[in-house]
Motif scaffolding. Structure first.
Motif, PDB file in Angstrom:
ATOM      1  N   ARG A 101       0.858  -1.187   0.000  1.00  0.00           N
ATOM      2  CA  ARG A 101       0.000   0.000   0.000  1.00  0.00           C
ATOM      3  C   ARG A 101       0.890   1.232   0.000  1.00  0.00           C
ATOM      4  O   ARG A 101       1.612   1.467   0.968  1.00  0.00           O
ATOM      5  N   LEU A 102       0.839   1.977  -1.082  1.00  0.00           N
ATOM      6  CA  LEU A 102       1.589   3.228  -1.172  1.00  0.00           C
ATOM      7  C   LEU A 102       0.594   4.360  -1.341  1.00  0.00           C
ATOM      8  O   LEU A 102      -0.164   4.386  -2.314  1.00  0.00           O
ATOM      9  N   ASP A 103       0.576   5.272  -0.396  1.00  0.00           N
ATOM     10  CA  ASP A 103      -0.311   6.423  -0.470  1.00  0.00           C
ATOM     11  C   ASP A 103       0.542   7.667  -0.670  1.00  0.00           C
ATOM     12  O   ASP A 103       1.247   8.109   0.234  1.00  0.00           O
ATOM     13  N   LEU A 104       0.495   8.222  -1.866  1.00  0.00           N
ATOM     14  CA  LEU A 104       1.271   9.407  -2.199  1.00  0.00           C
ATOM     15  C   LEU A 104       0.443  10.683  -2.102  1.00  0.00           C
ATOM     16  O   LEU A 104       0.913  11.757  -2.446  1.00  0.00           O
ATOM     17  N   SER A 105      -0.799  10.579  -1.629  1.00  0.00           N
ATOM     18  CA  SER A 105      -1.690  11.740  -1.627  1.00  0.00           C
ATOM     19  C   SER A 105      -1.198  12.873  -0.732  1.00  0.00           C
ATOM     20  O   SER A 105      -1.411  14.038  -1.046  1.00  0.00           O
ATOM     21  N   ARG A 106      -0.540  12.577   0.371  1.00  0.00           N
ATOM     22  CA  ARG A 106       0.002  13.612   1.257  1.00  0.00           C
ATOM     23  C   ARG A 106       1.522  13.535   1.342  1.00  0.00           C
ATOM     24  O   ARG A 106       2.132  14.156   2.197  1.00  0.00           O
ATOM     25  N   ALA A 107       2.105  12.758   0.469  1.00  0.00           N
ATOM     26  CA  ALA A 107       3.560  12.573   0.477  1.00  0.00           C
ATOM     27  C   ALA A 107       4.266  13.822  -0.043  1.00  0.00           C
ATOM     28  O   ALA A 107       3.684  14.643  -0.745  1.00  0.00           O
ATOM     29  N   ILE A 108       5.540  13.929   0.291  1.00  0.00           N
ATOM     30  CA  ILE A 108       6.370  15.033  -0.186  1.00  0.00           C
ATOM     31  C   ILE A 108       7.040  14.562  -1.474  1.00  0.00           C
ATOM     32  O   ILE A 108       7.909  13.700  -1.459  1.00  0.00           O
ATOM     33  N   ILE A 109       6.610  15.140  -2.585  1.00  0.00           N
ATOM     34  CA  ILE A 109       7.127  14.763  -3.900  1.00  0.00           C
ATOM     35  C   ILE A 109       7.901  15.951  -4.441  1.00  0.00           C
ATOM     36  O   ILE A 109       7.313  16.968  -4.788  1.00  0.00           O
ATOM     37  N   GLU A 110       9.226  15.814  -4.501  1.00  0.00           N
ATOM     38  CA  GLU A 110      10.095  16.915  -4.911  1.00  0.00           C
ATOM     39  C   GLU A 110      10.523  16.839  -6.368  1.00  0.00           C
ATOM     40  O   GLU A 110      11.196  17.735  -6.858  1.00  0.00           O
ATOM     41  N   HIS A 111      10.164  15.783  -7.063  1.00  0.00           N
ATOM     42  CA  HIS A 111      10.606  15.576  -8.440  1.00  0.00           C
ATOM     43  C   HIS A 111       9.414  15.663  -9.378  1.00  0.00           C
ATOM     44  O   HIS A 111       8.334  15.180  -9.050  1.00  0.00           O
ATOM     45  N   PRO A 112       9.604  16.249 -10.567  1.00  0.00           N
ATOM     46  CA  PRO A 112       8.487  16.321 -11.510  1.00  0.00           C
ATOM     47  C   PRO A 112       8.078  14.955 -12.055  1.00  0.00           C
ATOM     48  O   PRO A 112       6.939  14.762 -12.457  1.00  0.00           O
ATOM     49  N   VAL A 113       9.028  14.007 -12.050  1.00  0.00           N
ATOM     50  CA  VAL A 113       8.750  12.646 -12.509  1.00  0.00           C
ATOM     51  C   VAL A 113       9.222  11.678 -11.437  1.00  0.00           C
ATOM     52  O   VAL A 113      10.344  11.781 -10.943  1.00  0.00           O
ATOM     53  N   VAL A 114       8.354  10.747 -11.059  1.00  0.00           N
ATOM     54  CA  VAL A 114       8.692   9.709 -10.087  1.00  0.00           C
ATOM     55  C   VAL A 114       8.470   8.359 -10.765  1.00  0.00           C
ATOM     56  O   VAL A 114       7.420   8.123 -11.354  1.00  0.00           O
ATOM     57  N   ASP A 115       9.490   7.508 -10.706  1.00  0.00           N
ATOM     58  CA  ASP A 115       9.379   6.153 -11.245  1.00  0.00           C
ATOM     59  C   ASP A 115       9.184   5.175 -10.101  1.00  0.00           C
ATOM     60  O   ASP A 115       9.985   5.144  -9.175  1.00  0.00           O
ATOM     61  N   ILE A 116       8.122   4.383 -10.168  1.00  0.00           N
ATOM     62  CA  ILE A 116       7.874   3.330  -9.190  1.00  0.00           C
ATOM     63  C   ILE A 116       8.016   2.000  -9.928  1.00  0.00           C
ATOM     64  O   ILE A 116       7.275   1.726 -10.867  1.00  0.00           O
ATOM     65  N   GLU A 117       9.015   1.221  -9.506  1.00  0.00           N
ATOM     66  CA  GLU A 117       9.296  -0.066 -10.136  1.00  0.00           C
ATOM     67  C   GLU A 117       8.847  -1.177  -9.194  1.00  0.00           C
ATOM     68  O   GLU A 117       9.372  -1.310  -8.098  1.00  0.00           O
ATOM     69  N   LEU A 118       7.875  -1.966  -9.626  1.00  0.00           N
ATOM     70  CA  LEU A 118       7.306  -3.028  -8.803  1.00  0.00           C
ATOM     71  C   LEU A 118       7.839  -4.392  -9.231  1.00  0.00           C
ATOM     72  O   LEU A 118       7.893  -4.693 -10.419  1.00  0.00           O
ATOM     73  N   GLN A 119       8.214  -5.200  -8.265  1.00  0.00           N
ATOM     74  CA  GLN A 119       8.556  -6.608  -8.484  1.00  0.00           C
ATOM     75  C   GLN A 119       7.788  -7.384  -7.417  1.00  0.00           C
ATOM     76  O   GLN A 119       8.260  -7.537  -6.299  1.00  0.00           O
ATOM     77  N   LEU A 120       6.588  -7.833  -7.762  1.00  0.00           N
ATOM     78  CA  LEU A 120       5.707  -8.452  -6.787  1.00  0.00           C
ATOM     79  C   LEU A 120       5.382  -9.880  -7.201  1.00  0.00           C
ATOM     80  O   LEU A 120       5.080 -10.141  -8.370  1.00  0.00           O
ATOM     81  N   GLY A 121       5.425 -10.791  -6.233  1.00  0.00           N
ATOM     82  CA  GLY A 121       5.093 -12.184  -6.483  1.00  0.00           C
ATOM     83  C   GLY A 121       3.597 -12.407  -6.396  1.00  0.00           C
ATOM     84  O   GLY A 121       2.894 -12.441  -7.392  1.00  0.00           O
ATOM     85  N   THR A 122       3.090 -12.548  -5.162  1.00  0.00           N
ATOM     86  CA  THR A 122       1.654 -12.706  -4.933  1.00  0.00           C
ATOM     87  C   THR A 122       1.206 -11.603  -4.003  1.00  0.00           C
ATOM     88  O   THR A 122       1.997 -10.934  -3.362  1.00  0.00           O
TER      89      THR A 122
END
Length: 180
Positions: A101-122
């Motif tokens: 669970r990643l909630d970025l709604s109130r997060a501090i985002i300092e970059h114009p582009v954010v890359d989220i790379e997921l490697q998830l099994g189950t």
């Protein structure tokens, strides 16, 4: 075996060349250089024989900031980030089993582009992005269930671009925009 003359410049290793190519691609992704300039600089990096040639291809780019990439990993259990947490430029999330669970709604985002790379099994993953974020999901590969994401009907310009990529085995990825 032939030896190099003593005054010859040191040869560049593949790691140095790969790092330079990656830095140019990041600069292009952040909008710091145009496509034509990227092509010219990549050509210079790929044909460089001495370290100085690599440096000259990267000289006008801003310095990379330490801590702009981060990895969150768990074998099992939950991965959860919410509230006012600082989002790195590149966030790698790795989980064999469990929920993410990643909630970025109130997060501090300092970059114009954010890359989220997921490697998830189950397990399931849910990402909540800011209301004004632009979400790109072309790089996501799902194995069992489809990705759930609806582009908002109303656009709110000015937000960050969140690029999500990676692989999900037997879970589902749900992405939604926050309501606030």
């Amino acid at each position: 075996m032939t030896s190099l003359p003593e005054d010859s410049p040191p040869l560049i290793g593949e790691d140095d060349r790969d790092t330079a190519v990656q830095r140019l691609q990041e600069a292009y992704g952040e909008g710091l250089i145009a496509h034509e300039e990227l092509d010219e600089r990549l050509q210079q990096v790929l044909t460089a024989k001495a370290h100085g040639e690599l440096v000259s291809a990267l000289v006008s780019l801003p310095e990379t900031h330490p801590g702009t990439a981060s990895t969150i990993a768990a074998g099992g259990g939950r991965i959860r980030r919410r509230g006012a947490w600082r989002v790195p430029r590149v966030l790698k999330v790795e989980s064999a089993f469990g929920r993410v669970r990643l909630d970025l709604s109130r997060a501090i985002i300092e970059h114009p582009v954010v890359d989220i790379e997921l490697q998830l099994g189950t397990g399931r993953a849910r990402i909540t992005v800011p209301r004004d974020a632009v979400v790109e999901v072309e790089g996501v590969h799902t194995g069992w269930k489809d990705l759930r994401y609806k582009t908002p009907q109303r656009s709110h310009p000015g937000g960050p671009t969140i690029r999500i990529s990676g692989t999900l085995g037997f879970g589902r990825l749900k992405i939604r925009h926050s309501r606030r």
